[in-house]
Motif scaffolding. Structure first.
Motif, mmCIF file in Angstrom:
data_model
loop_
_atom_site.group_PDB
_atom_site.id
_atom_site.type_symbol
_atom_site.label_atom_id
_atom_site.label_comp_id
_atom_site.label_asym_id
_atom_site.label_seq_id
_atom_site.Cartn_x
_atom_site.Cartn_y
_atom_site.Cartn_z
ATOM 1 N N TYR A 58 0.835 -1.309 -0.537
ATOM 2 C CA TYR A 58 0.273 0.068 -0.221
ATOM 3 C C TYR A 58 0.744 1.170 0.232
ATOM 4 C CZ TYR A 58 -3.218 3.264 1.317
ATOM 5 O OH TYR A 58 -3.440 4.568 1.162
ATOM 6 N N ARG A 59 0.338 2.222 -0.741
ATOM 7 C CA ARG A 59 1.019 3.670 -0.097
ATOM 8 C C ARG A 59 0.289 4.851 -0.800
ATOM 9 N NH1 ARG A 59 6.337 5.876 -2.411
ATOM 10 N NH2 ARG A 59 6.842 7.705 -2.272
ATOM 11 N N PRO A 60 0.757 5.990 -0.055
ATOM 12 C CA PRO A 60 -0.790 6.892 -0.232
ATOM 13 C C PRO A 60 -0.772 7.613 -1.059
ATOM 14 C CG PRO A 60 0.408 7.133 2.188
ATOM 15 C CD PRO A 60 0.525 5.393 1.125
ATOM 16 N N LEU A 61 -1.444 8.251 -2.137
ATOM 17 C CA LEU A 61 -1.345 8.471 -3.201
ATOM 18 C C LEU A 61 -2.511 9.597 -3.294
ATOM 19 C CD1 LEU A 61 0.895 9.801 -5.478
ATOM 20 C CD2 LEU A 61 -0.119 7.427 -7.023
ATOM 21 N N ALA A 62 -2.033 10.914 -3.565
ATOM 22 C CA ALA A 62 -3.429 11.322 -4.256
ATOM 23 C C ALA A 62 -3.065 12.451 -5.716
ATOM 24 C CB ALA A 62 -3.993 12.904 -3.537
ATOM 25 N N LEU A 63 -3.708 11.942 -6.475
ATOM 26 C CA LEU A 63 -3.627 12.467 -7.737
ATOM 27 C C LEU A 63 -3.462 13.722 -8.653
ATOM 28 C CD1 LEU A 63 -4.599 9.556 -10.327
ATOM 29 C CD2 LEU A 63 -2.608 9.570 -9.047
ATOM 30 N N ASP A 64 -4.097 14.460 -7.022
ATOM 31 C CA ASP A 64 -4.603 16.335 -7.487
ATOM 32 C C ASP A 64 -2.753 16.837 -7.002
ATOM 33 O OD1 ASP A 64 -4.778 14.898 -4.810
ATOM 34 O OD2 ASP A 64 -5.816 17.120 -4.765
ATOM 35 N N HIS A 65 -1.748 15.974 -6.424
ATOM 36 C CA HIS A 65 -0.541 17.249 -6.275
ATOM 37 C C HIS A 65 0.222 16.229 -6.764
ATOM 38 C CE1 HIS A 65 -3.332 17.261 -2.780
ATOM 39 N NE2 HIS A 65 -2.064 17.860 -2.322
ATOM 40 N N PRO A 66 0.541 16.826 -8.414
ATOM 41 C CA PRO A 66 2.046 16.126 -8.698
ATOM 42 C C PRO A 66 2.771 15.786 -7.828
ATOM 43 C CG PRO A 66 0.497 18.386 -9.752
ATOM 44 C CD PRO A 66 -0.220 18.206 -8.464
ATOM 45 N N GLU A 67 3.241 17.118 -6.889
ATOM 46 C CA GLU A 67 4.325 16.723 -6.348
ATOM 47 C C GLU A 67 4.224 15.033 -5.752
ATOM 48 O OE1 GLU A 67 2.048 19.036 -5.273
ATOM 49 O OE2 GLU A 67 3.560 20.785 -6.202
ATOM 50 N N ALA A 68 3.254 14.588 -5.104
ATOM 51 C CA ALA A 68 3.620 13.648 -4.286
ATOM 52 C C ALA A 68 3.908 11.351 -5.649
ATOM 53 C CB ALA A 68 2.019 13.124 -3.901
ATOM 54 N N ILE A 69 2.916 12.151 -6.590
ATOM 55 C CA ILE A 69 2.939 11.823 -7.895
ATOM 56 C C ILE A 69 4.125 11.462 -8.009
ATOM 57 C CG2 ILE A 69 2.118 11.000 -10.383
ATOM 58 C CD1 ILE A 69 -0.166 12.942 -10.170
ATOM 59 N N ALA A 70 5.104 12.548 -8.678
ATOM 60 C CA ALA A 70 6.398 12.979 -8.497
ATOM 61 C C ALA A 70 7.212 11.752 -7.383
ATOM 62 C CB ALA A 70 7.095 14.079 -9.122
ATOM 63 N N ASP A 71 6.837 12.004 -6.458
ATOM 64 C CA ASP A 71 7.720 11.177 -5.352
ATOM 65 C C ASP A 71 7.463 9.494 -5.629
ATOM 66 O OD1 ASP A 71 9.066 13.383 -4.628
ATOM 67 O OD2 ASP A 71 7.530 13.654 -2.674
ATOM 68 N N ALA A 72 6.548 8.963 -5.586
ATOM 69 C CA ALA A 72 5.682 8.398 -5.491
ATOM 70 C C ALA A 72 6.415 7.341 -6.796
ATOM 71 C CB ALA A 72 4.135 7.912 -5.499
ATOM 72 N N ALA A 73 6.484 7.616 -8.213
ATOM 73 C CA ALA A 73 6.678 7.245 -8.974
ATOM 74 C C ALA A 73 8.313 6.766 -8.979
ATOM 75 C CB ALA A 73 6.968 8.285 -10.559
ATOM 76 N N ALA A 74 9.108 7.792 -8.048
ATOM 77 C CA ALA A 74 10.730 7.968 -8.042
ATOM 78 C C ALA A 74 11.299 6.455 -7.030
ATOM 79 C CB ALA A 74 11.113 8.791 -7.486
ATOM 80 N N GLY A 75 10.554 5.638 -6.739
ATOM 81 C CA GLY A 75 10.776 5.015 -5.645
ATOM 82 C C GLY A 75 10.744 3.142 -6.676
ATOM 83 N N VAL A 76 9.934 3.533 -7.702
ATOM 84 C CA VAL A 76 9.270 2.137 -8.330
ATOM 85 C C VAL A 76 11.052 2.078 -9.924
ATOM 86 C CG1 VAL A 76 8.032 1.888 -10.036
ATOM 87 C CG2 VAL A 76 6.887 2.634 -7.564
ATOM 88 N N ASP A 77 11.667 1.169 -9.773
ATOM 89 C CA ASP A 77 12.240 0.692 -10.303
ATOM 90 C C ASP A 77 11.642 -0.065 -11.535
ATOM 91 O OD1 ASP A 77 11.841 -1.752 -9.416
ATOM 92 O OD2 ASP A 77 13.559 -2.023 -8.763
#
Length: 246
Positions: A58-77
């Protein structure tokens, strides 16, 4: 008669909005098929959800926040399948101007599903799955384009975005398709495709059969079925398409 099931063993799957409703059903379907599934939601802790999410990451993610999207994507290889099933859940206290900002950002692809897909492109491009990384935008994702007003224009904008994303990601070996659902009138049936193929082969579509159930159950089952097909090797040649169920 036995029908083959999908085999997603070894696949990494992310279902954005996979904590409830159709998104949760999609997450369970992939997990049942052997995939390593991550779901996202707006809450910080899984305990806030009614559903048992213990079988997923599980990962919290709000798609209306571009910064949150960028942070979440950075941790996926690496990511083999990305399913966007997260509807817009804007805060109730959001003012008119802030809401209009989110609507415009989504239209431009700076927030919402399109931004999530673009940010996760490197991880999807690293997929070794047959047919490459797969992205499926569900009817819940389509609701982002209806924030500025529902109707044919919103649906057309969603379809255009699917095409644009597919065109941009094809050279990276990533395919993008969409799914829309039309509420059916009359008896609560949905069409389920019968497949006659081995687990290791591509999906072979044959004759349809009708499955009875409540309207919501039938539509949900049809969407789950279509999402799994679009993510499979059987749909490796499809990209830029928006298919409708219901």
């Amino acid at each position: 008669m036995n029908y083959p099931r999908y085999d997603y063993s070894g696949h990494r799957v992310a279902v954005l909005g996979g904590t409830q409703g159709t998104g949760l059903a999609i997450a369970h379907a992939f997990a049942d098929a052997g995939a390593d599934v991550t779901v996202t939601g707006a809450q910080h802790l899984t305990g806030f959800y009614d559903a048992d999410l213990s079988r997923f990451r599980y990962r919290p993610l709000a798609l209306d926040h571009p910064e949150a999207i960028a942070d979440a994507a950075a941790g996926v290889d690496r990511l083999d399948v990305l399913v966007v099933a997260s509807p817009p859940e804007l805060p109730r206290h959001l003012g008119h101007a802030d809401r209009e900002f989110v609507v415009e950002a989504c239209r431009l692809g700076l927030a919402g599903p399109a931004q999530a897909v673009r940010r996760l492109r490197p991880a999807l491009a690293a997929s070794a799955a047959q047919g490459g990384g797969a992205v499926v935008l569900t009817p819940a994702a389509a609701r982002w384009w209806a924030l500025g007003g529902d109707g044919p224009e919103a649906e057309a904008a969603f379809v255009r975005t699917v095409v644009d994303l597919a065109d941009g990601l094809e050279r990276h070996g990533v395919r993008v398709n969409g799914c829309l659902a039309t509420p059916a009138r009359g008896p609560a049936y949905h069409v389920q495709i019968e497949r006659h193929a081995t687990r290791t082969s591509g999906t072979l579509l044959t004759r349809p059969r009708r499955v009875r159930g409540s309207l919501s159950e039938a539509t949900r089952a049809a969407v789950v079925d279509l999402v799994q097909f679009l993510a499979s090797a059987g749909a490796a040649g499809l990209t830029g398409q928006t298919l409708r169920v219901g």
